[in-house]
Motif scaffolding. Structure first.
Motif, PDB file in Angstrom:
ATOM      1  N   UNK C  70    -115.764  -8.619  21.487  1.00 28.75           N
ATOM      2  CA  UNK C  70    -114.345  -8.376  21.236  1.00 28.75           C
ATOM      3  C   UNK C  70    -113.528  -9.612  21.543  1.00 28.75           C
ATOM      4  N   UNK C  71    -113.935 -10.362  22.577  1.00 31.80           N
ATOM      5  CA  UNK C  71    -113.239 -11.601  22.914  1.00 31.80           C
ATOM      6  C   UNK C  71    -113.270 -12.562  21.743  1.00 31.80           C
ATOM      7  N   UNK C  72    -114.445 -12.677  21.121  1.00 31.77           N
ATOM      8  CA  UNK C  72    -114.557 -13.585  19.971  1.00 31.77           C
ATOM      9  C   UNK C  72    -113.668 -13.105  18.828  1.00 31.77           C
ATOM     10  N   UNK C  73    -113.674 -11.790  18.602  1.00 29.02           N
ATOM     11  CA  UNK C  73    -112.848 -11.249  17.512  1.00 29.02           C
ATOM     12  C   UNK C  73    -111.370 -11.541  17.762  1.00 29.02           C
ATOM     13  N   UNK C  74    -110.927 -11.275  19.004  1.00 30.78           N
ATOM     14  CA  UNK C  74    -109.522 -11.535  19.332  1.00 30.78           C
ATOM     15  C   UNK C  74    -109.216 -13.022  19.163  1.00 30.78           C
ATOM     16  N   UNK C  75    -110.121 -13.871  19.688  1.00 30.61           N
ATOM     17  CA  UNK C  75    -109.888 -15.310  19.618  1.00 30.61           C
ATOM     18  C   UNK C  75    -109.775 -15.776  18.170  1.00 30.61           C
ATOM     19  N   UNK C  76    -110.666 -15.274  17.311  1.00 35.41           N
ATOM     20  CA  UNK C  76    -110.624 -15.687  15.904  1.00 35.41           C
ATOM     21  C   UNK C  76    -109.288 -15.322  15.269  1.00 35.41           C
ATOM     22  N   UNK C  77    -108.838 -14.093  15.530  1.00 34.26           N
ATOM     23  CA  UNK C  77    -107.567 -13.657  14.935  1.00 34.26           C
ATOM     24  C   UNK C  77    -106.417 -14.512  15.456  1.00 34.26           C
ATOM     25  N   UNK C  78    -106.380 -14.678  16.772  1.00 33.32           N
ATOM     26  CA  UNK C  78    -105.266 -15.441  17.363  1.00 33.32           C
ATOM     27  C   UNK C  78    -105.287 -16.902  16.899  1.00 33.32           C
ATOM     28  N   UNK C  79    -106.503 -17.469  16.804  1.00 31.30           N
ATOM     29  CA  UNK C  79    -106.585 -18.859  16.366  1.00 31.30           C
ATOM     30  C   UNK C  79    -106.126 -18.969  14.910  1.00 31.30           C
ATOM     31  N   UNK C  81    -103.957 -17.152  13.476  1.00 35.36           N
ATOM     32  CA  UNK C  81    -102.491 -17.064  13.477  1.00 35.36           C
ATOM     33  C   UNK C  81    -101.882 -18.382  13.962  1.00 35.36           C
ATOM     34  N   UNK C  82    -102.497 -18.972  15.004  1.00 38.87           N
ATOM     35  CA  UNK C  82    -101.986 -20.241  15.524  1.00 38.87           C
ATOM     36  C   UNK C  82    -102.034 -21.324  14.467  1.00 38.87           C
ATOM     37  N   UNK C  83    -103.160 -21.364  13.733  1.00 36.27           N
ATOM     38  CA  UNK C  83    -103.295 -22.377  12.688  1.00 36.27           C
ATOM     39  C   UNK C  83    -102.229 -22.160  11.622  1.00 36.27           C
ATOM     40  N   UNK C  84    -102.028 -20.903  11.252  1.00 33.79           N
ATOM     41  CA  UNK C  84    -101.038 -20.600  10.215  1.00 33.79           C
ATOM     42  C   UNK C  84     -99.633 -21.006  10.671  1.00 33.79           C
ATOM     43  N   UNK C  85     -99.322 -20.698  11.930  1.00 37.25           N
ATOM     44  CA  UNK C  85     -97.985 -21.020  12.432  1.00 37.25           C
ATOM     45  C   UNK C  85     -97.884 -22.445  12.986  1.00 37.25           C
ATOM     46  N   UNK C  86     -98.970 -23.205  12.874  1.00 40.73           N
ATOM     47  CA  UNK C  86     -99.026 -24.586  13.359  1.00 40.73           C
ATOM     48  C   UNK C  86     -98.762 -24.685  14.853  1.00 40.73           C
ATOM     49  N   UNK C  93    -106.244 -22.495  25.029  1.00 44.43           N
ATOM     50  CA  UNK C  93    -106.064 -21.423  26.010  1.00 44.43           C
ATOM     51  C   UNK C  93    -106.543 -20.085  25.445  1.00 44.43           C
ATOM     52  N   UNK C  94    -106.334 -19.863  24.143  1.00 44.68           N
ATOM     53  CA  UNK C  94    -106.820 -18.628  23.516  1.00 44.68           C
ATOM     54  C   UNK C  94    -108.335 -18.547  23.655  1.00 44.68           C
ATOM     55  N   UNK C  95    -108.995 -19.631  23.289  1.00 47.02           N
ATOM     56  CA  UNK C  95    -110.451 -19.634  23.315  1.00 47.02           C
ATOM     57  C   UNK C  95    -110.953 -19.462  24.744  1.00 47.02           C
TER      58      UNK C  95
END
Lengths: 383, 590, 344
Positions: C70-79, C81-86, C93-95
């Motif tokens: 689940x940690x990996x899944x959350x990290x992938x989603x958040x990353x 989003x971070x990439x999209x929002x620059x 820190x997410x990872x």
């Protein structure tokens, strides 16, 4: 490799047909690997990979489905196995209600069925439907008689019963109560509890206030330990009886020292290594125990898996007979297989010796049960 | 409801698939369709109850159990014919549903779903512990159904029975929803306040849909028992009750076809997972429920209203609008004599705990006049409205309407006597058309009940009701919006729809709570014209409004409230020059 | 039934009720903040207890892999989003938080044999593995549909429950486990024996409830949660993020659940699917509290525990029938007393 399997599966799903090779013998299995009866169904499920892949030169396909301890799913699975997989025989299910519900379906499709559930109602009274149905576990009644005999010979006059609030606890109560009454045992309390209950204090206090000489717990697997632990905690000193449903290593692990001295009837497979060499079941039982523990780890064996193993034994014995009369996949073969199953004589399984007859589709005798005592955290064979 | 030609499409596809299915499908698919049919019948009840009526029930599986156990017991123990056990099951279920409904439907908010969980579990354990019902082990050897000498033993034969039953129920449900009673049910979801104010007997509507849903479940149980020919408690557990709810939410809880879609999807998906998961992941674990759960989360993330609305969007947009049927106008109530006192409020007082919202309010409204109630925010105007219209009870005081004391009456009884109202916060049913919303107002003027609606033998009356609704919409100048979805209108127009709905009840007294808020200048003028016209026809109008120009130009008399008390009363000009009123409005500038 | 039995039953009811009360509080909290009726609350009880039992048996608990997955899944989603929002600076820190910490935990358990660790360390390790699942479940299952209707949230909640049950069976097997008692003390009251662990359950529950009260009344996060519960929109306008509030409430719920599991596993056997029924009874308590009031919810839960205890003495076969039938009049009474006129 896996991708190929996926594509094959997708294709099968899309075309609405499971890949069926008609020359093979298809054995359909439905068992309760999930849901409340999972602790019974999982060892059964683990037993099928140990079974012979060819009998009498014919390849055997085992199609194993999970019915989640639910009757509707069990019936759905049975219909699927018959209609889609064109099975020659059905093994299952794990629990009594599921097996009872499957009887009609199997009989209507004229497919022999071997149940792995305990109640005598599955094969008795014999009628046109049960004509097609066999079972491998000992009847509850047979086990209950052993307990009652042990009680009377140990001067037990009053006894209390506490069982699962499900078909298992109910089946045991019905048999035990009948036999105890006949043997003039006085039942002073009859309580029920749920498998997942966190406390049985109320029931235990009720039992204690009736002051019975002995208490019988009618439960399966680790949940059966709770009433016993509670009774010990509240200072109960009488004899404790369990049923053969608890016969696995997890029960000993959970119940620990509170279960010392507990008496229960069980299939001989539970104490296979301690049986005298003269006991005909010893060799067959040890064979299963060795095979199962090689595959699943030491101490992992449970008597429930052996019911599946015995179903396999019955087939291994009956299939060559049936093959002489007809080809697998045909109605004639299923009928021949049924006849051959009914004609099983002196077949030694892990749980006892089968001698079937048109009236008896279980065919066990006294050799199918032994009395066992828990001593030093282990199952101890009692003469 | 959707237009007839459009909504016929799925129905025709359904009937064609229904008739041809078993001829071409392999045996096991027929078996699956049988189970889908059984589940869909229960799910349809939930669409009615939860999707349309807004009452969530976890207990439907227990009603399925009642149907199954009644027939299992009667046929195996007493040898009763299965065809007689169906009505017997209906009787048992109706009796249980009525008594359970009588208690649980009084539960509000989250108490209701929990109530259904509670008796769902109770009934399940009762099935398992009553010895004449076979206990936990179950009842075997239930006879097969005998249809004029044909034993319905095979799945293919049974298929026609199940799906014919489902078809009948689909039609009955659709008919029911597309009727006067159906609108009353749909009004429940927006809260009972508005429905009651329009004269709908909401407790009755609730108990009727509760019972109907229970009877559907009972039918499914009866079919199940004779298909399976074995019953034990497990299929009627809470888990199964939750699964039914699952089906309708995935399919589309507010749509009749969503029930069938959901039942089918979940049944087939489970089979599919059972077939291919072991081939992908191996035999060692049981990942079916894990993957199933994850898929369901995914689906709900993408389609929170279920899948049927998505399918609807993919179907071609329909252009043909339903026509309002030509029909005889409904009878009107006699116009009260001009200047007769319609409403007389004496010492009306409302307290919320220690807070006095209305204190000894006295005033009256006559036929053919506009009486305006004005005052600063929080003066207690809306509270007084609620007290008069029966939406909330007064703490003390008397309200006389057309010579009859009404302060103890419920809103629907007051509405029946000819008082109708609008709400400050618009209470329209957002997904229904303007026509249907207004037709709720005409509820009181129809007589035909649920059974008439399900059998569709109330079309004459329905035509007259819709005709009346259309008339009031035109009256209020909303003709071009008649078929628009209510929520698509600007707020000001939605207020006018509320007036049209109130007029459809054929009132002699109209209570309008801030009707001009959000209207543009020209719209306000049109509204004022409308109200003048109504006044000219002899209607009494009680108006709460903030727009002073609007009030003063229209009202015959004005009552000013402050802090729950009457500050002044009189002609508009008198009130405007009253120093106390000026003080209140200008915030006590001294 | 004599007095001693009545007292023993009462004690049993209060002990069970204390656990139900804890769960009721968690359910009220989650519902008030997120409108999610959190059916999987009970799974945290089972997971907490069984993770501890696995550690004590010297096995690596399956929850560790779930946490990592689940940690990996959350990290992938958040990353993503971070990439999209620059907001690329957020990625480390997410990872670290979602994947790094579970990895360190896994590594530690590989190096040290968990069975040899002292009990308190094992408890802490178990909580570290189970509690983060709470906010991760919120992130994956509920945050994307935070504005959906209560019914849809409930059904998603059921789907999460089903998934966790399936995973629980895979991780821990069908048989149950017990853990050793925290204390071997016992007290004699009359001729009845009172186990120290039983007292501990009640005391710990009371302490935890007190701590929650302190949290809500005195801390800034607690006040923020209360504000969100009272008025979501208002809280957002005041700068309290609904997402943060949601994650926080799920973290607390997971903590309460897992802690309850650790508390009860010495006095009863816990199974992979034990949680549902325990959670359901907590839910009954929560509803009696109107899903709003903490003290009433706790009282309701104790009432359920007592009802259960006494009815299991009088008619054990009909225990559930009695408990759930008696709940209905209580609900009716509560429903009539919590009169809420629809907003006008």
């Amino acid at each position: 490799m896996k991708i190929k399997a996926v594509i094959a599966a997708l294709f099968a799903a899309a075309t609405g047909s499971a890949s069926v090779a008609y020359a093979d013998i298809n054995v359909g299995v439905t068992l309760s690997a999930t849901g409340p009866a999972a602790s019974l169904g999982i060892p059964e499920k683990n037993t099928f990979p140990l079974m012979p892949t060819t009998i009498g030169g014919q390849k055997i396909n085992y199609i194993v489905l999970d019915d989640a301890s639910d009757t509707t799913t069990a019936v759905k699975n049975t219909k699927k196995l018959i209609a889609e997989n064109k099975v020659d025989v059905i093994i299952g299910s794990t629990i009594t209600p599921n097996s009872l519900a499957m009887v009609d379906v199997a009989a209507e499709a004229e497919t022999p069925m071997i149940a792995m559930a305990a109640s005598a109602r599955i094969v008795d009274p014999m009628d046109a439907k049960r004509h097609w149905v066999f079972k491998t576990p000992q009847n509850d009644a047979q086990m209950a008689i052993a307990i009652v005999e042990h009680m009377t010979s140990n001067n037990v006059k009053t006894v209390a019963y506490i069982g699962f609030s499900d078909a298992y606890g109910e089946g045991w109560w019905n048999e035990f109560q009948k036999i105890a009454e006949a043997r003039k045992l006085n039942i002073v309390a009859n309580e029920r509890f749920n498998r997942a209950d966190t406390s049985v204090t109320g029931q235990v206090l009720k039992i204690l206030s009736a002051k019975p000489d002995a208490v019988l717990v009618g439960g399966a697997g680790t949940p059966a330990a709770l009433p016993q632990k509670s009774l010990k905690e509240k200072g109960y000193k009488g004899i404790m009886y369990q049923t053969h449903g608890v016969a696995n290593a997890d029960f000993l692990r959970v119940c620990g020292k509170d279960c010392e001295g507990t008496v229960l009837p069980a299939g001989p497979v539970l104490v296979a290594a301690q049986l005298p060499d003269s006991n005909p079941v010893k060799k067959a039982a040890l064979e299963y125990v060795t095979k199962y523990e090689t595959a699943n780890g030491k101490g992992s064996v449970s008597t429930f898996g052996a019911h599946a193993w015995d179903a396999g034994k019955l087939l291994a014995n009956a299939v060559p007979e049936a093959l002489k009369k007809a080809q697998p996949g045909s109605k004639e073969f299923r009928k021949a297989l049924r006849d051959a199953l009914e004609g099983t004589k002196n077949l030694t399984g892990a749980h006892g010796v089968f001698n079937m007859s048109p009236q008896d589709h279980l065919g066990f005798d006294q050799r199918a049960r032994v009395m066992v005592k828990i001593e030093g955290g282990n199952w101890k064979y009692v003469q | 409801m959707k237009s007839s030609a459009f909504s016929l499409l799925p129905l025709l596809a359904f009937v064609a698939a229904f008739a041809g299915g078993p001829l071409v499908l392999p045996e096991f698919y027929v078996t699956l369709l049988n189970y889908i049919g059984l589940y869909a019948i229960v799910a349809l009840g939930l669409v009615l109850l939860t999707g349309v009526g807004g009452l969530t029930s976890f207990g439907q599986a227990a009603f399925v159990g009642l149907g199954a156990y009644t027939t299992a017991y009667l046929t195996t123990v007493h040898g009763v014919s299965p065809w007689l056990t169906l009505p017997a099951g209906f009787l048992v279920t109706a009796a249980v549903a009525l008594s359970l409904g009588f208690i649980t439907l009084r539960l509000s908010g989250h108490f209701l779903p929990l109530g259904t969980i509670a008796w769902g579990i109770s009934l399940y354990y009762l099935f398992g512990n009553v010895s004449f019902l076979g206990g936990h082990t179950g009842i075997t050897s239930i006879p097969a159904l005998d249809f004029f000498g044909i034993e319905l033993k095979s799945g293919r034969e049974f298929y026609y029975l199940i799906w014919a039953a489902l078809l009948v129920i689909v039609l009955a449900t659709r008919n029911l929803l597309d009727s006067r009673e159906g609108r009353a049910i749909r009004a429940l979801k927006g809260g009972t306040l508005m429905a009651e104010a329009m004269g709908v007997d909401t407790p009755r509507s609730k108990i009727v849909i509760f019972t109907v849903a229970a009877l559907y479940a009972c039918l499914s149980g009866w079919l199940y028992a004779h298909l399976q020919r074995f019953v034990n408690p497990t299929p009627f557990s809470l888990t199964q009750g939750i699964e039914y709810l699952f089906m309708v939410v995935i399919g589309g809880v507010a749509h009749v076809w969503g029930a069938i879609l959901g039942a089918g999807l979940i049944t087939i998906l489970k089979q599919w997972l059972q077939d291919w998961l072991p081939q992908v992941l191996g035999q060692s674990g049981n990942f079916e429920i894990v993957v199933f759960g994850l898929l369901m989360i995914f689906v709900l993330h993408r389609a929170r209203d279920g899948l049927w609305p998505i399918i609807l969007r993919m179907l071609p947009e329909h252009t043909d609008r339903p026509r309002v049927p030509e029909a005889e106008a409904l009878p009107r109530r006699p116009v009260p004599a001009a200047n007769a006192v319609l409403l007389d409020v004496k010492d009306a007082t409302k307290r919320f705990g220690g807070l006095v919202a209305n204190n000894k309010m006295n005033f009256n409204v006559r036929a053919g006049e506009v009486m305006a109630l004005i005052g600063p925010n929080g003066a207690g105007k809306s509270t007084l409205f609620n007290g008069i219209s029966g939406v909330d009870s007064l703490t003390s005081g008397e309200v006389t309407f057309c010579g009859e004391r009404i302060e103890a009456l419920a809103a629907r009884h007051i509405a029946r006597r000819g008082m109708s109202r609008t709400f400050q916060h618009v209470r329209l049913l957002p997904t229904m058309s303007v026509l249907e919303n207004v037709a709720i107002g005409a509820h009181l003027r129809g007589r035909k009940n649920f059974i008439h609606a399900a059998l569709r033998i109330e079309r004459d009356e329905e035509a007259r009701l819709l005709h009346e609704a259309a008339l009031q919409i035109e009256h209020c100048g909303l003709r071009e919006h008649m078929y628009d979805i209510a929520s698509s209108l600007p707020l000001g127009k939605q207020r006018i729809v509320e007036i049209a709905r109130a007029l459809a009840t054929d009132p002699c007294l109209l209570l309008l709570d801030e009707p001009a808020a959000g209207l543009r200048y020209r719209e306000k003028r049109a509204l004022a014209d409308l109200l003048r016209r109504l006044r000219g026809e002899g209607m009494g109008i009680l108006l709460v409004e903030h727009d002073m120009d609007f009030v003063m130009g229209l009202a015959d008399r004005v009552v000013v409230m402050e802090f729950g008390e009457k500050l002044a009363e009189g002609l508009p000009a008198e009130v405007q020059s009253n120093p106390a009123v000026l003080d209140a409005y200008l915030g006590g500038v001294e | 039934m004599d007095l001693q039995i009545a007292l023993l039953l009462g004690q049993d009811g209060v002990t069970n009720g204390a656990v139900y009360a804890l769960l009721a509080l968690a359910l009220v909290l989650v519902f008030a903040v997120t409108r999610v009726i959190f059916i999987p609350q009970g799974e945290f009880v089972a997971f907490g207890a069984l993770t501890l039992a696995s550690l004590q048996a010297g096995k690596l608990p399956g929850t560790l892999w779930l946490l990592l997955g689940m940690g990996i899944a959350v990290a992938l989603i958040e990353i993503a989003i971070s990439v999209r929002d620059r907001h690329l600076q957020r990625i480390p820190s997410i990872a670290l938080l979602n994947v790094g910490v579970p990895l360190v935990l896994a590594g530690a358990l590989f190096v040290v044999s968990p069975a040899t660790l002292p009990l308190p360390v094992q408890v802490v390790l178990s909580l570290m593995m189970v509690v983060p699942l709470g906010p991760m479940i919120y992130r994956l299952a509920f945050q994307p549909i935070a504005e959906a209707s209560v019914l849809v949230l409930l059904i998603v909640s059921v789907a999460v429950h089903v998934t966790l049950i399936g995973l629980g069976l895979f991780f821990f097997g069908a048989e149950g486990s017990r853990t050793p008692a925290f204390t071997d003390m016992s007290f004699e009251i009359g001729d009845a024996l009172l186990q120290g662990q039983t007292v501990l359950v009640v005391v710990a529950s009371v302490v935890l409830i007190g701590a929650l009260f302190f949290f809500f009344e005195r801390t800034i996060y607690g006040k923020a949660l209360r504000a969100t519960a009272m008025n979501r929109t208002g809280a957002r306008l005041m700068g309290i993020s609904a997402t943060v509030a949601g994650k926080l409430s799920f973290t607390l719920a997971a903590l309460i659940g897992a802690f309850s599991g650790v508390l009860i596993s010495p006095i009863t056997t816990v199974y992979y699917d034990s949680g549902f029924l325990i959670g359901l009874k907590g839910f009954v308590g929560a509803i009696i509290g109107g899903l709003a009031s903490y003290p009433v919810a706790a009282a309701g839960a104790i009432l359920v525990g007592l009802l259960e205890s006494y009815s299991s003495f009088w008619a054990s076969a009909f225990k559930e029938v009695i408990v759930f039938t008696l709940i209905i009049p209580v609900l009716l009474w509560r429903s009539l007393n919590t009169r809420h006129v629809e907003e006008e």
